[in-house]
Structures are given as structure tokens and as C-alpha cells.
Design a protein around this motif. Structure first.
Motif, mmCIF file in Angstrom:
data_model
loop_
_atom_site.group_PDB
_atom_site.id
_atom_site.type_symbol
_atom_site.label_atom_id
_atom_site.label_comp_id
_atom_site.label_asym_id
_atom_site.label_seq_id
_atom_site.Cartn_x
_atom_site.Cartn_y
_atom_site.Cartn_z
ATOM 1 N N ASP A 1 0.874 -1.172 0.000
ATOM 2 C CA ASP A 1 0.000 0.000 0.000
ATOM 3 C C ASP A 1 0.911 1.222 0.000
ATOM 4 N N TRP A 2 0.959 1.915 -1.145
ATOM 5 C CA TRP A 2 1.886 3.038 -1.252
ATOM 6 C C TRP A 2 1.457 4.228 -0.403
ATOM 7 N N TYR A 3 0.160 4.359 -0.111
ATOM 8 C CA TYR A 3 -0.303 5.482 0.699
ATOM 9 C C TYR A 3 0.192 5.372 2.130
ATOM 10 N N THR A 4 0.113 4.177 2.696
ATOM 11 C CA THR A 4 0.492 3.966 4.097
ATOM 12 C C THR A 4 1.890 3.383 4.249
ATOM 13 N N ARG A 5 2.539 3.061 3.095
ATOM 14 C CA ARG A 5 3.878 2.458 3.095
ATOM 15 C C ARG A 5 3.897 1.144 3.880
ATOM 16 N N ARG A 6 2.837 0.365 3.705
ATOM 17 C CA ARG A 6 2.759 -0.924 4.390
ATOM 18 C C ARG A 6 2.917 -2.072 3.405
ATOM 19 N N ILE A 7 3.582 -3.131 3.842
ATOM 20 C CA ILE A 7 3.654 -4.371 3.082
ATOM 21 C C ILE A 7 2.511 -5.254 3.560
ATOM 22 N N LEU A 8 1.565 -5.502 2.653
ATOM 23 C CA LEU A 8 0.352 -6.233 2.992
ATOM 24 C C LEU A 8 0.512 -7.743 2.821
ATOM 25 N N ARG A 9 1.361 -8.125 1.879
ATOM 26 C CA ARG A 9 1.592 -9.553 1.622
ATOM 27 C C ARG A 9 2.976 -9.718 1.014
ATOM 28 N N ALA A 10 3.666 -10.776 1.397
ATOM 29 C CA ALA A 10 5.005 -11.029 0.862
ATOM 30 C C ALA A 10 5.294 -12.521 0.938
ATOM 31 N N GLY A 11 5.943 -13.028 -0.084
ATOM 32 C CA GLY A 11 6.278 -14.447 -0.098
ATOM 33 C C GLY A 11 6.980 -14.815 -1.386
ATOM 34 N N LEU A 12 7.166 -16.101 -1.586
ATOM 35 C CA LEU A 12 7.798 -16.596 -2.800
ATOM 36 C C LEU A 12 6.828 -16.510 -3.973
ATOM 37 N N ASP A 13 7.351 -16.208 -5.137
ATOM 38 C CA ASP A 13 6.543 -16.167 -6.360
ATOM 39 C C ASP A 13 6.501 -17.574 -6.949
ATOM 40 N N LEU A 14 5.385 -18.262 -6.762
ATOM 41 C CA LEU A 14 5.235 -19.636 -7.241
ATOM 42 C C LEU A 14 4.321 -19.717 -8.456
ATOM 43 N N SER A 15 4.174 -18.601 -9.166
ATOM 44 C CA SER A 15 3.305 -18.586 -10.343
ATOM 45 C C SER A 15 3.890 -19.455 -11.448
ATOM 46 N N SER A 16 3.015 -20.022 -12.261
ATOM 47 C CA SER A 16 3.438 -20.895 -13.350
ATOM 48 C C SER A 16 4.342 -20.168 -14.327
#
Length: 230
Positions: free
Chosen positions: A55-70
């Protein structure tokens, strides 16, 4: 430099990956990251095997993890053990998939293949599954169908064909016959004589890694010959 505030859940999940939190914090400002506007100042970023929602307005990281997309993993699926091994090595599945391009491949037991390069990677080609990941030269040789020959530098000998023409040259070198089919594809004949005995159809295109690996696996399954070793 942007200072990010972490929500508890994404911080815990990111920590479980075994990677430093700073690596995730760098993703939104990476020049190579892909970006998707989710709306209301929220953006999704993917880069170097990592996925971050901020969230760029609040400078918060809402979700983070490994990119397991195909798309990122080139269609590969990592089982639980392989993911755990990635965490222990402090690497991402994306790092593992990228390493396959420059790795030597060797037939292993039960239809598996061992890639040996930056890492040791055991995969099941038919299922598109990464089974095990280790530091180079650490996976047991007992999984192989035959011993790995080594050059003077200790590197396994064996390579993927560069393209379809290289694959056909190797097939002829192995005593197989090659003919052109009516659809513009090639047929490889086990008997050494076009039109006699069993054959495998090879597309005239499909020189990408996955397409070439499918050709290798099909020939190996049909004739018991691994063209990577020729």
C-alpha cells in the motif's frame, strides 16, 4: 529509499522463506519488477522469485512471499520437500528454475532427471515437478541410472541439444534414422531404417528448454537412449 512498515502476517510468512526481509522490501523499487495496479494505492510486484503486495499510501507491506506462479517457474511445480530445501539454502524456486538452463542433465531412476549446475535439482519431467534441491554435488549418486562421467574440472559431462538440428545429429550418431513427415515434423526410427519399426515424432519447432526436454524424454522412454549424453 522507501521505508516500509510490515503487517504481522506477511512479515511472518516472509521470514519463513529463510530470506532477509530486506530482499522483499527491495522488490517494489526494483527496475526489473513487474507491477500490477490493484486499486486504491495498492500494487502487486513480482521480481527475482519474490511476490510483494504493498500500500503506497500507508507504506505498508500487505503480503510477501515466494513467487510460485506458473509463468515465473516455467510451468514447474515444487513439492513440499523441494520448497523446504530452498528455504534451507536461502534461495527461491525462481533461482532453481533459472539454474536449469545452464545445468547438465542426467537420467535418474523412476523417470526422473538430475540437473547438476549451480545446484543439484532432481525433477520428474513427465509431471513437471521439482522433487529435490541441494547444493551442487550433494544429491546422492544412487538416484542415477548410471554413474556421471566427469571432466578434468569435475563437472558432469552431458548437455542439452542446442536446437532441433543438433538433436537430429545426435540421433543419427546413436544409429537412429531420421525422416521428414508430411506435417513438416521429423520421425526418428529405432531400427535405423526409415519406415521400419518403432518411431517417435519430433516437432520441427520447439527448441525451447521445455520442448527440447520433452523430446529427450520421449526418445529415452521409447528407445532407452539419452541424446544428452552424445
Amino acid at each position: 529509499m522507501t521505508t516500509w512498515r510490515w503487517c504481522d502476517s506477511p512479515k511472518r510468512i516472509a521470514a519463513e522463506s529463510g530470506l532477509e526481509l530486506e530482499k522483499f522490501e527491495m522488490v517494489p523499487t526494483s527496475p526489473t519488477a513487474s507491477c500490477r495496479d490493484v486499486g486504491n494505492g495498492v500494487f502487486s510486484y513480482r521480481d527475482n522469485g519474490l511476490a510483494v503486495l504493498v500500500d503506497w499510501y500507508t507504506r505498508r507491506i500487505l503480503r510477501a512471499g515466494l513467487d510460485l506462479s506458473s509463468e515465473t517457474l516455467d510451468g514447474w511445480y515444487f513439492n513440499t520437500r523441494a520448497l523446504q530445501q530452498c528455504r534451507k539454502l536461502k534461495i527461491t524456486p525462481g533461482n532453481v528454475v533459472a539454474s536449469l538452463e545452464d545445468s547438465d542433465a542426467f537420467p535418474a531412476k523412476n523417470g526422473h532427471t538430475l540437473y547438476r549446475g549451480t545446484f543439484d535439482v532432481l525433477v520428474h519431467e513427465g509431471k513437471g515437478r521439482v522433487v529435490s534441491v541441494g547444493a551442487v554435488n550433494t544429491l546422492s549418486s544412487s538416484i542415477l541410472r548410471q554413474a556421471i562421467p566427469r571432466g578434468s574440472g569435475g563437472t558432469p559431462v552431458g548437455s542439452m541439444p542446442r536446437d532441433v538440428n543438433d538433436l537430429l545429429k545426435r540421433a543419427r550418431r546413436a544409429g537412429l534414422a531420421v525422416s521428414k513427415s508430411g506435417a513438416g515434423h521429423y520421425k526418428i526410427w529405432e531400427s535405423g531404417t526409415p519406415g521400419a519399426g518403432r518411431s517417435v515424432v519430433i516437432p520441427s519447432t520447439g527448441s525451447d528448454r521445455r520442448g527440447m526436454m520433452n523430446n529427450i524424454v520421449e526418445i529415452r522412454s521409447a528407445f532407452g537412449i539419452d541424446l544428452r549424453r552424445l
